[in-house]
Design a protein around this motif. Structure first.
Motif, PDB file in Angstrom:
ATOM      1  N   ASP A 446      14.168   3.535 -12.824  1.00 31.63           N
ATOM      2  CA  ASP A 446      13.240   2.639 -12.124  1.00 31.63           C
ATOM      3  C   ASP A 446      12.267   2.013 -13.107  1.00 31.63           C
ATOM      4  O   ASP A 446      11.762   2.677 -14.010  1.00 31.63           O
ATOM      5  N   ARG A 447      11.987   0.736 -12.900  1.00 32.46           N
ATOM      6  CA  ARG A 447      11.107   0.013 -13.822  1.00 32.46           C
ATOM      7  C   ARG A 447       9.651   0.399 -13.602  1.00 32.46           C
ATOM      8  O   ARG A 447       9.222   0.616 -12.458  1.00 32.46           O
ATOM      9  N   PRO A 448       8.830   0.452 -14.655  1.00 28.22           N
ATOM     10  CA  PRO A 448       7.419   0.776 -14.502  1.00 28.22           C
ATOM     11  C   PRO A 448       6.742  -0.222 -13.581  1.00 28.22           C
ATOM     12  O   PRO A 448       7.020  -1.405 -13.590  1.00 28.22           O
ATOM     13  N   GLY A 449       5.817   0.254 -12.773  1.00 26.66           N
ATOM     14  CA  GLY A 449       5.053  -0.613 -11.893  1.00 26.66           C
ATOM     15  C   GLY A 449       5.629  -0.703 -10.502  1.00 26.66           C
ATOM     16  O   GLY A 449       4.939  -1.046  -9.552  1.00 26.66           O
ATOM     17  N   ASP A 450       6.919  -0.372 -10.325  1.00 25.30           N
ATOM     18  CA  ASP A 450       7.529  -0.482  -9.010  1.00 25.30           C
ATOM     19  C   ASP A 450       7.030   0.601  -8.063  1.00 25.30           C
ATOM     20  O   ASP A 450       7.166   0.471  -6.848  1.00 25.30           O
ATOM     21  N   SER A 451       6.476   1.698  -8.579  1.00 27.43           N
ATOM     22  CA  SER A 451       5.955   2.746  -7.697  1.00 27.43           C
ATOM     23  C   SER A 451       4.779   2.229  -6.885  1.00 27.43           C
ATOM     24  O   SER A 451       4.654   2.539  -5.690  1.00 27.43           O
ATOM     25  N   ALA A 452       3.915   1.435  -7.505  1.00 28.46           N
ATOM     26  CA  ALA A 452       2.800   0.828  -6.764  1.00 28.46           C
ATOM     27  C   ALA A 452       3.319  -0.158  -5.736  1.00 28.46           C
ATOM     28  O   ALA A 452       2.820  -0.220  -4.608  1.00 28.46           O
ATOM     29  N   LEU A 453       4.338  -0.913  -6.102  1.00 32.14           N
ATOM     30  CA  LEU A 453       4.913  -1.874  -5.166  1.00 32.14           C
ATOM     31  C   LEU A 453       5.551  -1.146  -3.991  1.00 32.14           C
ATOM     32  O   LEU A 453       5.433  -1.585  -2.836  1.00 32.14           O
ATOM     33  N   LEU A 454       6.219  -0.042  -4.236  1.00 26.52           N
ATOM     34  CA  LEU A 454       6.798   0.747  -3.158  1.00 26.52           C
ATOM     35  C   LEU A 454       5.718   1.257  -2.217  1.00 26.52           C
ATOM     36  O   LEU A 454       5.864   1.200  -0.988  1.00 26.52           O
ATOM     37  N   PHE A 455       4.634   1.755  -2.768  1.00 27.94           N
ATOM     38  CA  PHE A 455       3.513   2.235  -1.953  1.00 27.94           C
ATOM     39  C   PHE A 455       3.031   1.120  -1.027  1.00 27.94           C
ATOM     40  O   PHE A 455       2.819   1.332   0.176  1.00 27.94           O
ATOM     41  N   LEU A 456       2.866  -0.064  -1.580  1.00 28.99           N
ATOM     42  CA  LEU A 456       2.366  -1.194  -0.800  1.00 28.99           C
ATOM     43  C   LEU A 456       3.380  -1.642   0.246  1.00 28.99           C
ATOM     44  O   LEU A 456       3.009  -1.939   1.394  1.00 28.99           O
ATOM     45  N   ALA A 457       4.648  -1.693  -0.129  1.00 28.26           N
ATOM     46  CA  ALA A 457       5.672  -2.090   0.836  1.00 28.26           C
ATOM     47  C   ALA A 457       5.723  -1.106   2.002  1.00 28.26           C
ATOM     48  O   ALA A 457       5.857  -1.514   3.171  1.00 28.26           O
ATOM     49  N   GLY A 536      -7.147  -3.881   5.124  1.00 30.14           N
ATOM     50  CA  GLY A 536      -7.720  -2.543   5.156  1.00 30.14           C
ATOM     51  C   GLY A 536      -6.676  -1.449   5.151  1.00 30.14           C
ATOM     52  O   GLY A 536      -6.898  -0.350   5.685  1.00 30.14           O
ATOM     53  N   LEU A 537      -5.530  -1.711   4.531  1.00 35.04           N
ATOM     54  CA  LEU A 537      -4.460  -0.722   4.473  1.00 35.04           C
ATOM     55  C   LEU A 537      -4.772   0.338   3.415  1.00 35.04           C
ATOM     56  O   LEU A 537      -5.543   0.091   2.476  1.00 35.04           O
ATOM     57  N   PRO A 538      -4.157   1.516   3.520  1.00 32.47           N
ATOM     58  CA  PRO A 538      -4.222   2.469   2.404  1.00 32.47           C
ATOM     59  C   PRO A 538      -3.619   1.817   1.158  1.00 32.47           C
ATOM     60  O   PRO A 538      -2.565   1.180   1.229  1.00 32.47           O
ATOM     61  N   LEU A 539      -4.286   1.978   0.035  1.00 29.05           N
ATOM     62  CA  LEU A 539      -3.864   1.293  -1.177  1.00 29.05           C
ATOM     63  C   LEU A 539      -3.627   2.282  -2.307  1.00 29.05           C
ATOM     64  O   LEU A 539      -4.278   3.331  -2.378  1.00 29.05           O
ATOM     65  N   PRO A 540      -2.723   1.954  -3.217  1.00 34.53           N
ATOM     66  CA  PRO A 540      -2.579   2.764  -4.434  1.00 34.53           C
ATOM     67  C   PRO A 540      -3.734   2.462  -5.391  1.00 34.53           C
ATOM     68  O   PRO A 540      -4.624   1.663  -5.084  1.00 34.53           O
ATOM     69  N   ASP A 541      -3.715   3.102  -6.545  1.00 36.52           N
ATOM     70  CA  ASP A 541      -4.690   2.736  -7.572  1.00 36.52           C
ATOM     71  C   ASP A 541      -4.555   1.251  -7.880  1.00 36.52           C
ATOM     72  O   ASP A 541      -3.451   0.678  -7.814  1.00 36.52           O
ATOM     73  N   ARG A 542      -5.675   0.629  -8.183  1.00 37.75           N
ATOM     74  CA  ARG A 542      -5.654  -0.808  -8.438  1.00 37.75           C
ATOM     75  C   ARG A 542      -4.668  -1.129  -9.563  1.00 37.75           C
ATOM     76  O   ARG A 542      -4.721  -0.517 -10.641  1.00 37.75           O
ATOM     77  N   PRO A 543      -3.758  -2.084  -9.336  1.00 37.54           N
ATOM     78  CA  PRO A 543      -2.736  -2.406 -10.356  1.00 37.54           C
ATOM     79  C   PRO A 543      -3.311  -3.307 -11.454  1.00 37.54           C
ATOM     80  O   PRO A 543      -2.978  -4.497 -11.567  1.00 37.54           O
ATOM     81  N   SER A 544      -4.168  -2.731 -12.284  1.00 36.58           N
ATOM     82  CA  SER A 544      -4.884  -3.525 -13.292  1.00 36.58           C
ATOM     83  C   SER A 544      -3.937  -4.216 -14.265  1.00 36.58           C
ATOM     84  O   SER A 544      -4.149  -5.374 -14.643  1.00 36.58           O
ATOM     85  N   SER A 545      -2.876  -3.522 -14.662  1.00 39.07           N
ATOM     86  CA  SER A 545      -1.950  -4.145 -15.620  1.00 39.07           C
ATOM     87  C   SER A 545      -1.247  -5.342 -14.976  1.00 39.07           C
ATOM     88  O   SER A 545      -0.991  -6.352 -15.642  1.00 39.07           O
ATOM     89  N   SER A 546      -0.942  -5.243 -13.697  1.00 38.35           N
ATOM     90  CA  SER A 546      -0.323  -6.370 -12.996  1.00 38.35           C
ATOM     91  C   SER A 546      -1.286  -7.548 -12.924  1.00 38.35           C
ATOM     92  O   SER A 546      -0.902  -8.709 -13.134  1.00 38.35           O
ATOM     93  N   GLU A 547      -2.548  -7.280 -12.630  1.00 37.31           N
ATOM     94  CA  GLU A 547      -3.548  -8.341 -12.548  1.00 37.31           C
ATOM     95  C   GLU A 547      -3.768  -8.986 -13.910  1.00 37.31           C
ATOM     96  O   GLU A 547      -3.976 -10.208 -14.010  1.00 37.31           O
ATOM     97  N   GLN A 548      -3.701  -8.184 -14.973  1.00 38.00           N
ATOM     98  CA  GLN A 548      -3.830  -8.744 -16.324  1.00 38.00           C
ATOM     99  C   GLN A 548      -2.654  -9.666 -16.631  1.00 38.00           C
ATOM    100  O   GLN A 548      -2.820 -10.722 -17.259  1.00 38.00           O
ATOM    101  N   ARG A 549      -1.468  -9.283 -16.177  1.00 41.96           N
ATOM    102  CA  ARG A 549      -0.293 -10.139 -16.375  1.00 41.96           C
ATOM    103  C   ARG A 549      -0.462 -11.457 -15.627  1.00 41.96           C
ATOM    104  O   ARG A 549      -0.085 -12.518 -16.128  1.00 41.96           O
TER     105      ARG A 549
END
Length: 572
Positions: A446-457, A536-549
């Motif tokens: 699995d590619r890095p960063g997809d765990s946060a996307l899975l949480f959000l989905a 107002g959904l439950p959220l993962p840790d803020r995806p700072s690296s994604s926002e930087q991209r």
């Protein structure tokens, strides 16, 4: 010339918006706006391009074959001046859609000839659903042998005095309010001139250069063949036309948002005397990245709403309404946030940053259409109890073609769209993408960063299930429940869930494509995080690296002169 070449040609014809030497650049446009005039040189460019042909279906000699392409054609114009885009041509399209959807062959040919000859057509709306009316006035058509006698006054009509053609929604009577209006297609050149009186123009705070004038018609006899569709079809034709028109709203508002963001990024990247810039402040970085994400979300909605007319005409009603409702809302709020970066420069009406204030003024007008946001929610709400009972977590997912930026589409059939959907395949795409991410999560590669996307989905899928439970308890015929403030709040939540589904669908279909930014999960992760925070959904840790991209892409597109949308098109 293919679609991409036409879009690029129009962009080049206008030249660089920010060049001081460009006679069609921001300084000339702002000066014309201050005078309340459309820039004549810009209209000449649209004449040379033949913009009206974009509003005429190909079978009638025009270039309209795909609604998503029409949305993209409009962006170079609306990035510069909404008054130009709306007043020159888009208002003509809004006017003529009832003819394309309900007119006979002779009426369609008549409307096509007017537009292809470079003439304008204005629409005279009716009293029903006055979402954007300045005053409640209208026209009445009385049946007489051989036709109708038309009377009435309308105080505010876009392009009233500049239009050779009129599409009039006139009251024709009848006890049934839904059958009380009919549509007439008129050519002013074929009718007695002394029956028409152009009234004074109104000034507006937004789209200052567009003409909003009045019209009075007195005892004007019009032939029976002016009737579009049947007697009493006006309300239905208005609703059917809105399905087409609404899909274009995100394209025109995100074009203005593109220019607003570009103006703010130019401001934020300039170096002050001390060598620092606004980008040294984290808040500024967050605002710029967030504004770009909102534009991407709006474009995902634009893509789905326009391509669904080709691919899912029986299900696209809620998608068109969602796109027209949510895209202006997101962009308006992000522009408010951007104004905090500009500070006092946000109020400038000329100079290097004057385009921001112009886009801010124009946005409320461009986003209205014929009915405002409440009207769009009203279009969505009656469908949700049916979806809850029969569609959500039962329908198959939307076809992948819905989310592909450039793939060909079936022929455009403007009259096939259903007023109420018989399913919700876009919501099913949310569940399908969540399943895809679940399967990938079980894969060690699995590619890095997809765990946060899975949480959000997962969070959005749970939200959809919560909506299902609520709307399953509401009877489809319970009008009191469906017009309550609570129901409107739920409809708002549903639109955000659809936005997340559209983003996931676009990202899924771009994987393995040629655009490294769209194939990356960073943008969709950051977009869903931003949408989830609104809900107002439950959220993962803020995806700072994604926002930087995402921020890096904002800066790269400024320096590389590429558009702030899904396409990243080259700018002049």
């Amino acid at each position: 010339m293919n679609d991409a070449e036409r879009i690029a040609r129009l962009e080049r014809a206008f030249g660089s918006l920010f060049s001081a030497d460009n006679p069609l650049g921001q300084h000339a446009l702002l000066a014309a706006d201050a005078r309340g005039e459309v820039l004549a040189e810009a209209e000449c460019q649209l004449d040379a391009f033949g913009l009206n042909a974009e509003f005429v279906p190909a079978e009638h000699g025009g270039r309209l074959t795909r609604l998503d392409v029409l949305g993209r054609i409009l962006r170079p114009v609306f990035r510069r001046d909404a008054s130009l885009g709306f007043g020159y041509g888009l208002n003509c399209f809004f006017a003529v859609v009832p003819v394309w959807t309900g007119g006979d062959a002779e009426q369609r040919e008549k409307a096509a000839r007017m537009l292809l000859d470079g003439r304008r057509i204005a629409v005279v709306r009716h009293e029903v659903a006055h979402g954007n009316a300045f005053v409640r006035d209208e026209f009445e058509a009385r049946e007489v042998p051989g036709g109708f006698v038309l009377n009435g006054t309308k105080a505010v009509i876009a392009n009233a005095s500049r239009s050779a053609g009129l599409v009039v929604f006139a009251r024709t009577g009848g006890e049934n309010r839904s059958r009380a209006h009919s549509v007439l297609l008129l050519d002013r050149g074929e009718l007695p001139a002394d029956r028409f009186e152009d009234l004074d123009r109104h000034t507006t705070s937004g789209m200052r250069s567009a003409e909003f004038g009045g019209l009075r018609v007195t005892d004007c006899e019009v032939p029976a063949n002016a009737l579009v569709g049947g007697l009493g079809d006006g309300y239905e034709l208005s609703l059917r036309s809105s399905l087409v028109i609404r899909g274009l709203i995100p394209s025109i508002v995100l074009a203005g948002g593109d220019t607003a963001l570009r103006t703010v990024v130019r401001f934020a990247t300039r170096r002050r005397d001390d060598g620092r810039s606004s980008l040294d402040v984290q808040h500024c970085k967050d605002v710029l990245a967030g504004a770009f994400l909102d534009l991407l979300v709006a474009d995902c909605l634009a893509l789905v709403a326009t391509r669904a007319l080709h691919l899912l005409p029986k299900q696209m009603s809620a998608y068109a309404a969602t796109a027209a409702y949510l895209a202006p809302k997101l962009i308006s709020e992000s522009m408010d946030e951007m104004s905090t970066v500009l500070g006092k420069a946000a109020f400038a009406e000329d100079g290097a940053y004057g385009m921001f204030q112009k886009q801010l003024r124009d946005l409320p007008v461009t986003s209205l259409g014929h009915a405002g946001s409440a009207g769009r929610q009203v279009s969505i709400l009656p469908q949700l109890p049916f979806f809850a009972r029969h569609a959500w977590f039962a329908d198959p997912a939307a076809p992948g073609e819905l989310f592909r930026l450039h793939e060909d589409l079936p022929p455009l059939q403007l009259g096939e769209a259903a007023l109420l959907g018989d399913g919700d395949p876009l919501a099913a795409t949310l569940a399908a993408c969540t399943d895809l991410l679940e399967a990938a999560d079980e894969n060690p590669g699995d590619r890095p960063g997809d765990s946060a996307l899975l949480f959000l989905a997962r969070a959005f899928t749970i939200e959809l299930d919560d909506l299902r439970k609520v709307f399953a308890e509401i009877s489809p015929g319970d009008r009191a429940a469906l017009v309550s403030p609570y129901a409107f709040g739920l409809a708002d939540r549903y639109t955000l869930v659809l936005a997340a589904a559209a983003c996931l669908g676009v990202w899924r279909e771009q994987r393995g494509g040629s655009d490294p930014f769209l194939t990356d999960a960073a943008w969709v992760t950051a977009a869903l995080y931003r949408l989830g925070r609104r809900l107002g959904l439950p959220l993962p840790d803020r995806p700072s690296s994604s926002e930087q991209r995402v921020l890096a892409e904002v800066l790269a597109r400024l320096h590389g002169a590429r558009s702030y949308d899904l396409y990243g098109s080259a700018l002049a």
